[in-house]
Design a protein around this motif. Sequence first.
Motif, PDB file in Angstrom:
ATOM      1  N   ALA A   1     -20.166  22.691 -62.452  1.00 33.27           N
ATOM      2  CA  ALA A   1     -18.989  21.856 -62.664  1.00 33.27           C
ATOM      3  C   ALA A   1     -18.927  20.731 -61.647  1.00 33.27           C
ATOM      4  O   ALA A   1     -18.608  19.596 -61.991  1.00 33.27           O
ATOM      5  CB  ALA A   1     -17.720  22.700 -62.575  1.00 33.27           C
ATOM      6  N   ILE A   2     -19.205  21.048 -60.406  1.00 34.57           N
ATOM      7  CA  ILE A   2     -19.186  20.000 -59.385  1.00 34.57           C
ATOM      8  C   ILE A   2     -20.527  19.977 -58.657  1.00 34.57           C
ATOM      9  O   ILE A   2     -21.246  20.978 -58.630  1.00 34.57           O
ATOM     10  CB  ILE A   2     -18.045  20.216 -58.364  1.00 34.57           C
ATOM     11  CG1 ILE A   2     -18.112  21.613 -57.765  1.00 34.57           C
ATOM     12  CG2 ILE A   2     -16.701  19.947 -58.997  1.00 34.57           C
ATOM     13  CD1 ILE A   2     -17.132  21.813 -56.631  1.00 34.57           C
ATOM     14  N   VAL A   3     -20.843  18.854 -58.085  1.00 39.04           N
ATOM     15  CA  VAL A   3     -22.130  18.690 -57.414  1.00 39.04           C
ATOM     16  C   VAL A   3     -22.018  19.254 -56.010  1.00 39.04           C
ATOM     17  O   VAL A   3     -21.055  18.987 -55.296  1.00 39.04           O
ATOM     18  CB  VAL A   3     -22.514  17.199 -57.368  1.00 39.04           C
ATOM     19  CG1 VAL A   3     -23.837  17.015 -56.659  1.00 39.04           C
ATOM     20  CG2 VAL A   3     -22.577  16.656 -58.782  1.00 39.04           C
ATOM     21  N   ALA A   4     -22.992  20.055 -55.636  1.00 36.94           N
ATOM     22  CA  ALA A   4     -22.988  20.650 -54.300  1.00 36.94           C
ATOM     23  C   ALA A   4     -23.170  19.557 -53.247  1.00 36.94           C
ATOM     24  O   ALA A   4     -23.785  18.535 -53.509  1.00 36.94           O
ATOM     25  CB  ALA A   4     -24.107  21.675 -54.192  1.00 36.94           C
ATOM     26  N   PRO A   5     -22.619  19.773 -52.072  1.00 38.81           N
ATOM     27  CA  PRO A   5     -22.630  18.710 -51.068  1.00 38.81           C
ATOM     28  C   PRO A   5     -23.961  18.572 -50.337  1.00 38.81           C
ATOM     29  O   PRO A   5     -24.727  19.528 -50.231  1.00 38.81           O
ATOM     30  CB  PRO A   5     -21.522  19.160 -50.105  1.00 38.81           C
ATOM     31  CG  PRO A   5     -21.559  20.640 -50.183  1.00 38.81           C
ATOM     32  CD  PRO A   5     -21.928  20.972 -51.598  1.00 38.81           C
TER      33      PRO A   5
ATOM     34  N   TYR B   1     -25.614  27.270 -53.172  1.00 36.61           N
ATOM     35  CA  TYR B   1     -24.636  26.719 -54.105  1.00 36.61           C
ATOM     36  C   TYR B   1     -23.546  27.758 -54.385  1.00 36.61           C
ATOM     37  O   TYR B   1     -23.839  28.946 -54.545  1.00 36.61           O
ATOM     38  CB  TYR B   1     -25.304  26.385 -55.448  1.00 36.61           C
ATOM     39  CG  TYR B   1     -26.087  25.091 -55.483  1.00 36.61           C
ATOM     40  CD1 TYR B   1     -26.353  24.361 -54.327  1.00 36.61           C
ATOM     41  CD2 TYR B   1     -26.570  24.602 -56.701  1.00 36.61           C
ATOM     42  CE1 TYR B   1     -27.076  23.177 -54.375  1.00 36.61           C
ATOM     43  CE2 TYR B   1     -27.283  23.430 -56.768  1.00 36.61           C
ATOM     44  CZ  TYR B   1     -27.548  22.713 -55.599  1.00 36.61           C
ATOM     45  OH  TYR B   1     -28.264  21.554 -55.660  1.00 36.61           O
ATOM     46  N   ALA B   2     -22.315  27.271 -54.489  1.00 38.82           N
ATOM     47  CA  ALA B   2     -21.249  28.149 -54.967  1.00 38.82           C
ATOM     48  C   ALA B   2     -21.348  28.260 -56.494  1.00 38.82           C
ATOM     49  O   ALA B   2     -22.058  27.487 -57.140  1.00 38.82           O
ATOM     50  CB  ALA B   2     -19.891  27.606 -54.572  1.00 38.82           C
ATOM     51  N   PHE B   3     -20.587  29.207 -57.075  1.00 41.46           N
ATOM     52  CA  PHE B   3     -20.789  29.492 -58.515  1.00 41.46           C
ATOM     53  C   PHE B   3     -20.420  28.318 -59.408  1.00 41.46           C
ATOM     54  O   PHE B   3     -20.904  28.223 -60.534  1.00 41.46           O
ATOM     55  CB  PHE B   3     -20.019  30.744 -58.937  1.00 41.46           C
ATOM     56  CG  PHE B   3     -18.523  30.576 -58.997  1.00 41.46           C
ATOM     57  CD1 PHE B   3     -17.759  30.662 -57.856  1.00 41.46           C
ATOM     58  CD2 PHE B   3     -17.888  30.343 -60.210  1.00 41.46           C
ATOM     59  CE1 PHE B   3     -16.377  30.501 -57.910  1.00 41.46           C
ATOM     60  CE2 PHE B   3     -16.509  30.188 -60.276  1.00 41.46           C
ATOM     61  CZ  PHE B   3     -15.755  30.257 -59.115  1.00 41.46           C
TER      62      PHE B   3
ATOM     63  N   ARG C   1     -23.436  22.555 -45.310  1.00 39.38           N
ATOM     64  CA  ARG C   1     -23.946  21.360 -45.969  1.00 39.38           C
ATOM     65  C   ARG C   1     -25.426  21.111 -45.690  1.00 39.38           C
ATOM     66  O   ARG C   1     -26.103  20.501 -46.514  1.00 39.38           O
ATOM     67  CB  ARG C   1     -23.150  20.143 -45.520  1.00 39.38           C
ATOM     68  CG  ARG C   1     -21.741  20.137 -46.030  1.00 39.38           C
ATOM     69  CD  ARG C   1     -20.821  19.279 -45.185  1.00 39.38           C
ATOM     70  NE  ARG C   1     -19.441  19.583 -45.532  1.00 39.38           N
ATOM     71  CZ  ARG C   1     -18.800  18.998 -46.549  1.00 39.38           C
ATOM     72  NH1 ARG C   1     -19.383  18.067 -47.253  1.00 39.38           N
ATOM     73  NH2 ARG C   1     -17.580  19.347 -46.838  1.00 39.38           N
ATOM     74  N   ARG C   2     -25.880  21.546 -44.536  1.00 40.30           N
ATOM     75  CA  ARG C   2     -27.279  21.290 -44.191  1.00 40.30           C
ATOM     76  C   ARG C   2     -27.869  22.553 -43.578  1.00 40.30           C
ATOM     77  O   ARG C   2     -27.146  23.372 -43.000  1.00 40.30           O
ATOM     78  CB  ARG C   2     -27.376  20.129 -43.207  1.00 40.30           C
ATOM     79  CG  ARG C   2     -26.792  18.846 -43.761  1.00 40.30           C
ATOM     80  CD  ARG C   2     -26.863  17.730 -42.740  1.00 40.30           C
ATOM     81  NE  ARG C   2     -28.236  17.353 -42.456  1.00 40.30           N
ATOM     82  CZ  ARG C   2     -28.588  16.544 -41.462  1.00 40.30           C
ATOM     83  NH1 ARG C   2     -27.678  16.024 -40.667  1.00 40.30           N
ATOM     84  NH2 ARG C   2     -29.864  16.240 -41.252  1.00 40.30           N
TER      85      ARG C   2
ATOM     86  N   VAL D   1     -29.350  33.653 -42.704  1.00 39.27           N
ATOM     87  CA  VAL D   1     -28.235  33.726 -43.646  1.00 39.27           C
ATOM     88  C   VAL D   1     -28.330  32.574 -44.622  1.00 39.27           C
ATOM     89  O   VAL D   1     -28.405  31.408 -44.241  1.00 39.27           O
ATOM     90  CB  VAL D   1     -26.872  33.696 -42.913  1.00 39.27           C
ATOM     91  CG1 VAL D   1     -25.730  33.629 -43.934  1.00 39.27           C
ATOM     92  CG2 VAL D   1     -26.716  34.909 -42.018  1.00 39.27           C
ATOM     93  N   GLN D   2     -28.328  32.929 -45.913  1.00 38.17           N
ATOM     94  CA  GLN D   2     -28.271  31.928 -46.983  1.00 38.17           C
ATOM     95  C   GLN D   2     -26.899  32.073 -47.621  1.00 38.17           C
ATOM     96  O   GLN D   2     -26.559  33.137 -48.129  1.00 38.17           O
ATOM     97  CB  GLN D   2     -29.385  32.196 -47.991  1.00 38.17           C
ATOM     98  CG  GLN D   2     -29.315  31.320 -49.222  1.00 38.17           C
ATOM     99  CD  GLN D   2     -30.369  31.708 -50.247  1.00 38.17           C
ATOM    100  OE1 GLN D   2     -31.344  32.396 -49.913  1.00 38.17           O
ATOM    101  NE2 GLN D   2     -30.196  31.276 -51.475  1.00 38.17           N
ATOM    102  N   GLY D   3     -26.081  31.015 -47.574  1.00 37.00           N
ATOM    103  CA  GLY D   3     -24.719  31.164 -48.093  1.00 37.00           C
ATOM    104  C   GLY D   3     -24.049  29.838 -48.352  1.00 37.00           C
ATOM    105  O   GLY D   3     -24.687  28.780 -48.386  1.00 37.00           O
ATOM    106  N   VAL D   4     -22.753  29.919 -48.552  1.00 34.04           N
ATOM    107  CA  VAL D   4     -21.986  28.742 -48.964  1.00 34.04           C
ATOM    108  C   VAL D   4     -21.037  28.283 -47.866  1.00 34.04           C
ATOM    109  O   VAL D   4     -20.849  27.095 -47.661  1.00 34.04           O
ATOM    110  CB  VAL D   4     -21.202  29.053 -50.254  1.00 34.04           C
ATOM    111  CG1 VAL D   4     -20.309  27.882 -50.651  1.00 34.04           C
ATOM    112  CG2 VAL D   4     -22.164  29.381 -51.378  1.00 34.04           C
TER     113      VAL D   4
END
Lengths: 438, 606
Positions: free
Chosen positions: B494-498, B472-474, B290-291, B453-456
């Motif tokens: 579709a959804i807002v990233a946290p 961001y996830a897909f 998230r952060r 690392v850049q990831g979800v």
Amino acid sequence: MAYEPVLTRHVGDQDAYTLDAYVAKQRGYEGLRKALTQKPGEIIDLVKASGLRGRGGAGFPTGLKWQFVLKDTPKPKYICCNADESEPGTFKDHVLMERNPHLLIEGCAIACYAIGAKVAYIYIRGEFYHVQQVLEAEIEKAYKAGFLGKNIFGSGFDCDVFVHRGAGAYEAGEETALIESLEGKRAQPRIKPPFPAVAGLYQCPTAVNNVETLCNVPLIMMNGPEWFTALGPEKNGGPKLYCISGHVKRPGVYEASMHTTLRELIYGEQFAGGMIDEHPFKAIIPGGSSVPLLLDKDLDTPASFDDVQKAGSLLGSAGLIVLNDTVCMVWLAKNLLYFYRHESCGKCTPCREGGDWLFKLLTRIEQGEGQAKDIDLLFGVASNIAGKTLCAFGDAAATPVLTTLKLFRHEFEAHVREGRCTIPAEWRARQPMLAGHH
Amino acid sequence: METVTLTIDGRPVTVEKGRTVLQAAIEAGISVPYYCYHPGISIDGSCRVCIVKIEKMPKLQTSCSTVCTEGMVVSTRDAETVAARAGVFEFLLVNHPLDCPVCDKGGECPLQDFSYTFGPADSRMDFPRRTFDGEGVKADVDFGPTLMLNRNRCILCTRCVRFMKEIDTDAQIGVVDRGCGSEIATFQEHGVHSLLSGNLMDVCPVGAITTRDYRFKSRPWDNPTVVDTTCTLCSKGCSTSAWLKAKPEWAKGSQLIRMTPRFNPDVNGYWMCDIGRFNYHWIESETRLRRPMIRTAAGLEKVGWHDAEPRLRDKIQEAAAADPDAVRFIVSAHAATEELFVLKQMVQGLLGADGLKSVSMAWTRSEKPQPPNAKFKIPAANAPNVNGARDLGFMVGQGNDGPAPDLAELKAAVEAGRVKAVYVLDPGPDGSIGDLSWLVEARRTGKLSLLAVQGVVMTPHAAAADVVLPGYAFVEKDALFTNDQGQVQSASLAIVAPAEAREDCLILAGLARALGLDIAYQTSDEVRRALGGAMPGTAYAGAGTVVFTRPVPAASWLQASNPSERWKWDFMFQDLPPVKGHNVQLEGLAREGAGPNYIPLRQVDK
């Protein structure tokens, strides 16, 4: 003019089923020999000229059925003999197969030659284990004698006949369900079209014929179509087997011409010999359990496809079930629905759900627990089944209800009014109980 | 295209030759109900609710099995058809438990919708209903690892049987017993074991087959919005719809609640696999990043972007100072084309034309256990954008068809101490980038001075990293992916990233700027425009003008945005006028045949 049996003339002989007796007494396999000297198309023309109609129930012209079998196709073609004979009240094919098997085998071979098939499958009813034994042994003998197998009579025609025993479903007698079952699937009907003549067994062109139908074919080959037509009324030629059961003195299989009336079949001394036990005639189911009832006033109808239809019923498989006045018609309908409910294949919604519903309603009325609205409901439910299903089973299941309601509505009303079965107790005691449903 | 013209309810309808009457009616917007018919599987003709009257035919015909012919005159609204159809609907509900309030299908159930429109207002059935496995919750039985079966609700349309036989080609489901005792079953109750099992929930027109994943989690009216998107869990790129459940009012926002397939004749037909359908929980899981985080003496510490970015810049510059080749990138093929494009600009800006050498693409590969002749095949490559990377010039070996990369060369270089800093771009689920345990080990032993690392989600390599950047996830970004057939497809937001997660291509653009490059993208739209400009004459030329779908209210989505879904949802939310008065007609028909003694039902009741 006394009728001389041709299909069943020798069935009483001890050796009737043997190849030797067949060849000696019935000019066995001469029809096939003659057929192989002609072109397949000529045989179809002969059968068409004879007017032979399918003996399984629908009475469809056999020659026409063969003609519809697709000709220009690289696929193999098949003859399927419908020996499932599971219509209640019908037991004629059983006799032919057990006592005159070579007539059927010869018929299969001629039919194969006529439509260009090399293989015939005899789909025999699961319960006919002993008949299968006879049939398979005789097929073996026919192979040895050169009447089946490769290059029959040196004509270059090959023909194999196999017997396949069903697993005991009424629905397997429906031609497309029979094909499904033969392919190893659940015996459930297919959507038509395509008809089996175009895409039948293994999606190949197929003709499905009843046992008695195929047994008539060698006779037509030997004696010619004119002889065949002359045996019966117009468009109803040839010999016919009648299965007479119920409250008659001598139930059994009788061969007659279709000139014979229903009354002769019931009362004639050479036939069933009249009603049993002094009780008068009440009604007759003339064509196996799936057809409408006929009453005494209809008995002078000749037992032919067309005349019985004119009288308001169907000749069907010619299973004549004769009922005397001890029979409660509500019980009759319930008894038949017990069968149809159990035998519905479950594919189509109306038949699957409606059959069970009808049986429950009939049970309730028969036990005297019904209400007046149940009678209308019976009619409504049966009408919603009839004509709404993939195969004719739906109509068959609705018919016992619709026909008893039409002719004997007062009996249903009496059950509801009195709260009990209204026939005398000692008569009622004769009616067999249904397993698990008293 | 050869066509035929027929008349349905007085309207001329022209359709492609070979179409059935039911298909013609659906295409023309004429409502005819159906259960056993499904456009993706063979025709059965057994449910009997699609019966119509066709002139010159003696009986009512099932429209699903009747092929249109020129000049055919069809009626779906005459008294006979209406009465007969209502009769079939009455039969369908004779044994159906009507537990709609607790049924997962309730609200999006064709049996409900069609019964309201075409069925009788009440049932004349007054016997106890048939049950198979008990009543109420007991009736739900296991149907394999992903599904539950409730036989009481089943109307025996046999779509599931035909799906398994024809699409999965492993006929695990069959009908056992006969007549009113017929039931859907698997051999010895083993249940369905298939990677396509989720589709059985879709094809089931009632709540008989439900997925364990979705059951009891939501109701259709709780899913107010839906987004058309593309699945990114393998190289196939199935068209899917992401269903969003509204969170309670106090929580605001929405939650990804299920994925369903969306018809796409070129890619997935009507289907999708269980991996894409059920593997979405990682996106909103507890391990979601998230952060941004940086490593301190106390371990990973949450910081702002303004702290993370300079730390990352300094470490990279420090490693690159001695040897520019000491900075390397491991990029998951889950990265979207936009991200790959920005990355390419960055490495070429820093290292010149052969900068792409510093990037190692990574993905995993697994053969899926499926019958050999399955009509829907799940590819082995578990990444959506191998072809996108190939098209941009990244080294992908044999791509989707070949083995997954083993990164041996990079591993050797790290272990030899030639590489000092590794930047991992990993926007897929945990493990989708392959085995990076050697990287974690190299960082632990100090061979690496920087692991970014850049990831979800929190992965082992993210846990070992010096700098962790949340992407961001897909389903949280608009992005392009190129599937195994080379089709450039769009996945939509579709959804807002946290929290403080940031769009991946912009994270890379920010890093590039920090490293002194003139890469000034503010949105992914700008990236796509630049991508289109940089690759004229390719499938990417129009990247700047790709239209991404947006979350839409489910009702309008069902009605308008999605003609391809009409086979399934044709009648949901539609205000069809109910066909009233059929009871009167039923009784009328009954009276005709009943003779003078007929007493109408209602009078008997009095």
